[in-house]
Write a protein that holds these residues in place. Structure first.
Motif, short mmCIF file in Angstrom:
data_model
loop_
_atom_site.label_atom_id
_atom_site.label_comp_id
_atom_site.label_asym_id
_atom_site.label_seq_id
_atom_site.Cartn_x
_atom_site.Cartn_y
_atom_site.Cartn_z
N ILE A 76 0.86 -1.19 0.00
CA ILE A 76 0.00 0.00 0.00
C ILE A 76 0.89 1.23 0.00
O ILE A 76 1.90 1.28 0.70
CB ILE A 76 -0.90 0.03 1.25
CG1 ILE A 76 -1.86 -1.16 1.24
CG2 ILE A 76 -1.68 1.34 1.31
CD1 ILE A 76 -2.63 -1.33 2.53
N GLY A 77 0.50 2.24 -0.78
CA GLY A 77 1.22 3.50 -0.79
C GLY A 77 0.27 4.66 -0.56
O GLY A 77 -0.92 4.57 -0.89
N PHE A 78 0.80 5.73 0.01
CA PHE A 78 0.01 6.92 0.28
C PHE A 78 0.78 8.13 -0.23
O PHE A 78 1.98 8.24 0.00
CB PHE A 78 -0.25 7.07 1.78
CG PHE A 78 -0.96 8.35 2.14
CD1 PHE A 78 -2.31 8.49 1.90
CD2 PHE A 78 -0.26 9.41 2.67
CE1 PHE A 78 -2.96 9.67 2.21
CE2 PHE A 78 -0.91 10.60 2.98
CZ PHE A 78 -2.26 10.73 2.76
N ASP B 72 3.62 9.91 -5.84
CA ASP B 72 4.19 9.65 -4.52
C ASP B 72 3.66 8.36 -3.91
O ASP B 72 4.41 7.61 -3.28
CB ASP B 72 3.93 10.83 -3.57
CG ASP B 72 5.06 11.82 -3.54
OD1 ASP B 72 6.13 11.55 -4.13
OD2 ASP B 72 4.88 12.89 -2.92
N ALA B 73 2.37 8.09 -4.10
CA ALA B 73 1.79 6.86 -3.58
C ALA B 73 2.43 5.65 -4.24
O ALA B 73 2.79 4.67 -3.57
CB ALA B 73 0.27 6.85 -3.79
N MET B 74 2.59 5.71 -5.56
CA MET B 74 3.21 4.61 -6.30
C MET B 74 4.64 4.37 -5.85
O MET B 74 5.04 3.24 -5.55
CB MET B 74 3.25 4.95 -7.80
CG MET B 74 2.23 4.29 -8.63
SD MET B 74 2.61 4.43 -10.39
CE MET B 74 2.46 6.16 -10.69
N GLY C 244 11.32 5.96 -2.77
CA GLY C 244 11.45 7.38 -2.46
C GLY C 244 10.18 8.13 -2.84
O GLY C 244 9.08 7.59 -2.80
N ASP C 245 10.37 9.38 -3.23
CA ASP C 245 9.21 10.21 -3.58
C ASP C 245 9.46 10.95 -4.88
O ASP C 245 10.53 10.84 -5.48
CB ASP C 245 8.83 11.16 -2.44
CG ASP C 245 9.93 12.16 -2.10
OD1 ASP C 245 10.68 12.59 -3.00
OD2 ASP C 245 10.05 12.52 -0.92
N ILE C 246 8.49 11.72 -5.28
CA ILE C 246 8.55 12.44 -6.56
C ILE C 246 9.74 13.39 -6.61
O ILE C 246 10.37 13.55 -7.66
CB ILE C 246 7.19 13.15 -6.84
CG1 ILE C 246 7.10 13.59 -8.29
CG2 ILE C 246 6.94 14.26 -5.86
CD1 ILE C 246 5.71 14.07 -8.69
N TYR D 84 -4.84 13.86 -2.05
CA TYR D 84 -4.42 12.67 -1.32
C TYR D 84 -4.64 11.47 -2.24
O TYR D 84 -5.65 11.42 -2.96
CB TYR D 84 -5.28 12.45 -0.07
CG TYR D 84 -5.28 13.59 0.89
CD1 TYR D 84 -4.35 13.65 1.93
CD2 TYR D 84 -6.23 14.60 0.80
CE1 TYR D 84 -4.38 14.71 2.84
CE2 TYR D 84 -6.26 15.65 1.70
CZ TYR D 84 -5.33 15.70 2.72
OH TYR D 84 -5.34 16.74 3.61
N ALA D 85 -3.75 10.51 -2.21
CA ALA D 85 -3.92 9.31 -3.02
C ALA D 85 -3.40 8.09 -2.27
O ALA D 85 -2.35 8.16 -1.61
CB ALA D 85 -3.19 9.44 -4.35
#
Length: 159
Positions: free
Chosen positions: A5-7, A48-50, A57-59, A151-152
Motif C-alpha cells: 500500500i502507498g500513500f 508519490d503513492a506509487m 522514495g518520492d517524486i 491525497y492518493a
C-alpha cells in the motif's frame, strides 16, 4: 511482500495567470496551481503513492524541482515515468483511491476525463481509479482559495 500500500499527498498554491491542470485534464478556472511543473496535485500525489509503495522514495527524489529540464513539465509524463519505475521493480497497480480538497471550481463534471486519463497512462480500467472531491467549508488556505490538496492511496501487487 506481494501486496503493498502507498500513500501520497501534494499541496500547491493557487495563483492567477496559470493554467489549472488536475488529473491530467485542463480545467477552466481563474487561477492555476503554482509549481516547477504544471503543478497537477492529483498526479503528483499518485506518483508519490506509487513510488512510496514500491519503496522508491518520492517524486522529489526522481524529479527534483531544481532540475531545469523539468521546468513546466506535463505531470502526465511524471506519472508515466513513475509507473515505469515501479514496473521495473515488478509491480502492477491494483487500484487507486484519491481525494481532492479545493473550494473552487466544482470538478464533478471533469472526474470521468481525469479517471480515463490516469487509467490510460497506468494501463488500468477506469473503475480502478477512484477520484473524489470535497471543499473545506471555506476554512483554511483551501477554503480561502489560496491552494489545494490531493491525497492518493494505491495498492500494488508484485507480479
Amino acid at each position: 511482500m506481494n501486496i503493498r500500500i502507498g500513500f501520497g499527498i501534494d499541496f500547491h498554491q493557487l495563483v492567477t495567470d496559470r493554467e489549472f491542470w488536475l488529473g491530467g485534464v485542463l480545467i477552466p478556472h481563474t487561477k492555476g496551481a503554482l509549481g516547477h511543473s504544471d503543478a497537477d496535485v492529483l498526479l503528483h500525489a499518485i506518483c508519490d503513492a506509487m513510488l512510496g509503495a514500491a519503496c522508491l522514495g518520492d517524486i522529489g527524489v526522481h524529479f527534483p524541482d531544481t532540475d531545469a529540464a523539468l521546468k513546466n513539465i506535463d505531470s502526465k509524463i511524471l506519472l508515466q515515468k513513475s509507473f515505469e519505475l515501479i514496473s521495473k521493480e515488478g509491480y502492477k497497480i491494483i487500484n487507486i483511491d484519491s481525494s481532492l480538497c479545493l473550494q473552487a471550481p466544482k470538478i464533478k463534471n471533469y472526474i470521468p476525463a481525469m479517471q480515463q486519463t490516469i487509467a490510460d497512462i497506468l494501463s488500468l480500467k477506469v473503475t480502478d481509479v477512484s477520484i473524489k472531491a470535497t471543499t473545506t467549508e471555506k476554512m483554511g488556505f483551501v477554503g480561502r482559495e489560496e491552494g489545494l490538496v490531493a491525497y492518493a492511496s494505491i495498492l500494488l501487487q508484485k507480479i
